[in-house]
Design a protein around this motif. Structure first.
Motif, PDB file in Angstrom:
ATOM      1  N   ARG A   1       5.855 -41.311  29.466  1.00 18.57           N
ATOM      2  CA  ARG A   1       4.456 -41.514  29.095  1.00 18.57           C
ATOM      3  C   ARG A   1       3.704 -40.206  28.835  1.00 18.57           C
ATOM      4  O   ARG A   1       2.529 -40.221  28.520  1.00 18.57           O
ATOM      5  CB  ARG A   1       3.751 -42.356  30.159  1.00 18.57           C
ATOM      6  CG  ARG A   1       4.162 -43.824  30.041  1.00 18.57           C
ATOM      7  CD  ARG A   1       3.460 -44.690  31.016  1.00 18.57           C
ATOM      8  NE  ARG A   1       3.883 -44.404  32.380  1.00 18.57           N
ATOM      9  CZ  ARG A   1       3.408 -45.014  33.433  1.00 18.57           C
ATOM     10  NH1 ARG A   1       2.489 -45.932  33.293  1.00 18.57           N
ATOM     11  NH2 ARG A   1       3.844 -44.709  34.639  1.00 18.57           N
ATOM     12  N   SER A   2       4.395 -39.098  28.992  1.00 17.78           N
ATOM     13  CA  SER A   2       3.747 -37.824  28.711  1.00 17.78           C
ATOM     14  C   SER A   2       4.777 -36.823  28.211  1.00 17.78           C
ATOM     15  O   SER A   2       5.856 -36.706  28.791  1.00 17.78           O
ATOM     16  CB  SER A   2       3.083 -37.315  29.986  1.00 17.78           C
ATOM     17  OG  SER A   2       2.505 -36.063  29.744  1.00 17.78           O
ATOM     18  N   HIS A   3       4.465 -36.142  27.138  1.00 18.74           N
ATOM     19  CA  HIS A   3       5.305 -35.088  26.541  1.00 18.74           C
ATOM     20  C   HIS A   3       6.617 -35.590  25.923  1.00 18.74           C
ATOM     21  O   HIS A   3       7.269 -34.857  25.205  1.00 18.74           O
ATOM     22  CB  HIS A   3       5.680 -33.989  27.566  1.00 18.74           C
ATOM     23  CG  HIS A   3       4.506 -33.265  28.159  1.00 18.74           C
ATOM     24  ND1 HIS A   3       3.741 -32.395  27.437  1.00 18.74           N
ATOM     25  CD2 HIS A   3       3.975 -33.283  29.405  1.00 18.74           C
ATOM     26  CE1 HIS A   3       2.777 -31.898  28.224  1.00 18.74           C
ATOM     27  NE2 HIS A   3       2.897 -32.428  29.415  1.00 18.74           N
TER      28      HIS A   3
ATOM     29  N   VAL B   1       9.980 -33.051  28.196  1.00 13.78           N
ATOM     30  CA  VAL B   1       9.537 -32.799  29.566  1.00 13.78           C
ATOM     31  C   VAL B   1      10.731 -32.550  30.486  1.00 13.78           C
ATOM     32  O   VAL B   1      10.681 -31.702  31.381  1.00 13.78           O
ATOM     33  CB  VAL B   1       8.594 -33.926  30.070  1.00 13.78           C
ATOM     34  CG1 VAL B   1       9.354 -35.188  30.392  1.00 13.78           C
ATOM     35  CG2 VAL B   1       7.772 -33.466  31.248  1.00 13.78           C
ATOM     36  N   ALA B   2      11.837 -33.257  30.220  1.00 13.38           N
ATOM     37  CA  ALA B   2      13.037 -33.034  31.050  1.00 13.38           C
ATOM     38  C   ALA B   2      13.538 -31.616  30.853  1.00 13.38           C
ATOM     39  O   ALA B   2      13.899 -30.931  31.813  1.00 13.38           O
ATOM     40  CB  ALA B   2      14.129 -34.038  30.686  1.00 13.38           C
ATOM     41  N   GLU B   3      13.544 -31.148  29.601  1.00 15.27           N
ATOM     42  CA  GLU B   3      14.041 -29.791  29.366  1.00 15.27           C
ATOM     43  C   GLU B   3      13.135 -28.745  30.024  1.00 15.27           C
ATOM     44  O   GLU B   3      13.616 -27.745  30.566  1.00 15.27           O
ATOM     45  CB  GLU B   3      14.204 -29.498  27.871  1.00 15.27           C
ATOM     46  CG  GLU B   3      14.745 -28.079  27.649  1.00 15.27           C
ATOM     47  CD  GLU B   3      15.707 -27.942  26.502  1.00 15.27           C
ATOM     48  OE1 GLU B   3      15.540 -28.654  25.501  1.00 15.27           O
ATOM     49  OE2 GLU B   3      16.637 -27.105  26.609  1.00 15.27           O
ATOM     50  N   MET B   4      11.838 -28.993  30.013  1.00 11.09           N
ATOM     51  CA  MET B   4      10.932 -28.041  30.670  1.00 11.09           C
ATOM     52  C   MET B   4      11.217 -27.993  32.177  1.00 11.09           C
ATOM     53  O   MET B   4      11.245 -26.921  32.786  1.00 11.09           O
ATOM     54  CB  MET B   4       9.479 -28.405  30.380  1.00 11.09           C
ATOM     55  CG  MET B   4       9.106 -28.114  28.924  1.00 11.09           C
ATOM     56  SD  MET B   4       7.335 -28.261  28.607  1.00 11.09           S
ATOM     57  CE  MET B   4       7.212 -29.954  28.078  1.00 11.09           C
ATOM     58  N   ALA B   5      11.450 -29.158  32.765  1.00 11.76           N
ATOM     59  CA  ALA B   5      11.760 -29.202  34.201  1.00 11.76           C
ATOM     60  C   ALA B   5      13.087 -28.487  34.481  1.00 11.76           C
ATOM     61  O   ALA B   5      13.210 -27.719  35.444  1.00 11.76           O
ATOM     62  CB  ALA B   5      11.820 -30.651  34.681  1.00 11.76           C
TER      63      ALA B   5
ATOM     64  N   SER C   1       4.039 -37.506  37.966  1.00 10.69           N
ATOM     65  CA  SER C   1       2.858 -36.888  37.357  1.00 10.69           C
ATOM     66  C   SER C   1       2.673 -35.416  37.689  1.00 10.69           C
ATOM     67  O   SER C   1       2.152 -34.672  36.859  1.00 10.69           O
ATOM     68  CB  SER C   1       1.596 -37.681  37.698  1.00 10.69           C
ATOM     69  OG  SER C   1       1.530 -37.950  39.060  1.00 10.69           O
ATOM     70  N   ALA C   2       3.106 -34.960  38.863  1.00  6.25           N
ATOM     71  CA  ALA C   2       2.911 -33.555  39.227  1.00  6.25           C
ATOM     72  C   ALA C   2       3.588 -32.628  38.215  1.00  6.25           C
ATOM     73  O   ALA C   2       3.190 -31.486  38.049  1.00  6.25           O
ATOM     74  CB  ALA C   2       3.436 -33.270  40.633  1.00  6.25           C
ATOM     75  N   ILE C   3       4.603 -33.135  37.516  1.00  9.25           N
ATOM     76  CA  ILE C   3       5.235 -32.346  36.450  1.00  9.25           C
ATOM     77  C   ILE C   3       4.855 -32.899  35.073  1.00  9.25           C
ATOM     78  O   ILE C   3       4.352 -32.179  34.217  1.00  9.25           O
ATOM     79  CB  ILE C   3       6.775 -32.317  36.616  1.00  9.25           C
ATOM     80  CG1 ILE C   3       7.153 -31.511  37.878  1.00  9.25           C
ATOM     81  CG2 ILE C   3       7.445 -31.713  35.371  1.00  9.25           C
ATOM     82  CD1 ILE C   3       8.638 -31.462  38.192  1.00  9.25           C
ATOM     83  N   ALA C   4       5.043 -34.211  34.889  1.00 11.65           N
ATOM     84  CA  ALA C   4       4.912 -34.780  33.540  1.00 11.65           C
ATOM     85  C   ALA C   4       3.481 -34.764  33.014  1.00 11.65           C
ATOM     86  O   ALA C   4       3.260 -34.635  31.816  1.00 11.65           O
ATOM     87  CB  ALA C   4       5.454 -36.203  33.516  1.00 11.65           C
TER      88      ALA C   4
ATOM     89  N   GLU D   1       6.617 -26.899  32.791  1.00  9.72           N
ATOM     90  CA  GLU D   1       7.582 -25.908  33.276  1.00  9.72           C
ATOM     91  C   GLU D   1       6.984 -25.086  34.418  1.00  9.72           C
ATOM     92  O   GLU D   1       7.614 -24.890  35.468  1.00  9.72           O
ATOM     93  CB  GLU D   1       8.032 -24.995  32.123  1.00  9.72           C
ATOM     94  CG  GLU D   1       9.149 -24.065  32.543  1.00  9.72           C
ATOM     95  CD  GLU D   1       9.713 -23.242  31.389  1.00  9.72           C
ATOM     96  OE1 GLU D   1       9.534 -23.623  30.215  1.00  9.72           O
ATOM     97  OE2 GLU D   1      10.333 -22.208  31.679  1.00  9.72           O
ATOM     98  N   LYS D   2       5.757 -24.647  34.206  1.00  3.04           N
ATOM     99  CA  LYS D   2       5.099 -23.835  35.230  1.00  3.04           C
ATOM    100  C   LYS D   2       4.868 -24.673  36.498  1.00  3.04           C
ATOM    101  O   LYS D   2       5.060 -24.208  37.620  1.00  3.04           O
ATOM    102  CB  LYS D   2       3.763 -23.329  34.666  1.00  3.04           C
ATOM    103  CG  LYS D   2       3.014 -22.405  35.573  1.00  3.04           C
ATOM    104  CD  LYS D   2       2.027 -21.547  34.764  1.00  3.04           C
ATOM    105  CE  LYS D   2       1.033 -20.860  35.663  1.00  3.04           C
ATOM    106  NZ  LYS D   2      -0.188 -21.665  35.862  1.00  3.04           N
ATOM    107  N   SER D   3       4.477 -25.913  36.287  1.00  7.03           N
ATOM    108  CA  SER D   3       4.224 -26.816  37.414  1.00  7.03           C
ATOM    109  C   SER D   3       5.489 -27.027  38.243  1.00  7.03           C
ATOM    110  O   SER D   3       5.442 -27.033  39.484  1.00  7.03           O
ATOM    111  CB  SER D   3       3.775 -28.151  36.843  1.00  7.03           C
ATOM    112  OG  SER D   3       2.703 -28.622  37.531  1.00  7.03           O
ATOM    113  N   ALA D   4       6.612 -27.227  37.544  1.00  6.38           N
ATOM    114  CA  ALA D   4       7.894 -27.426  38.235  1.00  6.38           C
ATOM    115  C   ALA D   4       8.292 -26.156  38.987  1.00  6.38           C
ATOM    116  O   ALA D   4       8.768 -26.223  40.126  1.00  6.38           O
ATOM    117  CB  ALA D   4       8.973 -27.821  37.231  1.00  6.38           C
TER     118      ALA D   4
END
Ligand code: 3NM
Length: 213
Positions: A16-18, A23-27, A187-190, A196-199
């Protein structure tokens, strides 16, 4: 890296976001070592395509890939594991299939209280326990169990517990102190402007908390 270390920060992408892959690759770039695909809206063919791409990505980053609910898709893409909730295929049935046909595959089961946790641990390799805090990401989430509820489950079960529901940078240390092995977040990441920074920040906070047990 051990299983316990890999599930210390467990990222769930629900699309639902990115977008799932972005988003998986950023994490993964940030160092997250477990990715779960949780896709409840799309047809199987599309979920399969996403799952195949996430499988490739997670291989590249030496991360675990878990598929939520869809055992058929998990098998088709050779995911590392399957995660089922209380309304999905019964954990007992999946355990038998895994033992017979897919040895080594990881089975995660959601539990919302102590009695569900004690039943689920008969079959599960790890438990997802929550919601610990209020969450707006899962519409049908039940009442929160809080840190006390989490502590009760963690001290009663033998398999690793991954806490879930409303976990973010401000409460992750407190959650880990309750005795769980890892924390799962959406949500804390997505929903962060910079996933990426959040993770990375979450991983740093986790690194500074107690070691897994
Ligand atoms: N399962 P967020 S809570 C997918 O309690 C899911 O079993 C839950 O999202 C459970 O990190 C939840 O944004 C949503 O709160 C978690």
């Amino acid at each position: 890296m051990s299983f316990a270390e890999k599930i210390r920060l467990y990222f769930i992408t629900d699309g639902r976001s990115h977008g799932h892959e972005r988003v998986a690759e950023m994490a993964l770039k940030a160092g997250v070592k477990t990715i779960q695909l949780r896709e409840k809206r799309l047809p199987a063919r599309e979920i399969y395509g996403i799952a195949k791409r996430l499988r490739r990505l997670t291989y590249d980053y030496e991360a675990l890939f878990i598929v939520n609910d869809r055992f058929d898709i998990a098998i088709s893409v050779e995911a590392d594991g399957i995660h089922v909730g209380q309304e999905d295929l019964p954990a007992k049935a999946i355990r038998s299939l895994i033992d017979e046909k897919f040895p080594g595959m990881i089975l995660g089961v959601s539990a919302r209280d102590l009695s569900e946790a004690l039943e689920a641990e008969k079959y599960a390799d790890y438990l997802g326990v929550g919601p610990v805090f209020p969450t707006s990401t899962k519409e049908d989430a039940r009442e929160v169990i809080g840190i006390d509820g989490l502590k009760k489950v963690c001290s009663a079960v033998k398999v690793p517990v991954v806490a879930i529901g409303g976990i973010n940078h401000s409460n992750v240390s407190e959650v880990l102190k309750a005795g769980c092995t890892g924390v799962a977040v959406i949500s804390a990441i997505a929903f962060s402007e910079n996933p990426e920074k959040s993770a990375e920040e979450l991983l740093n906070l986790i690194e500074n908390s107690n070691k897994p047990h």
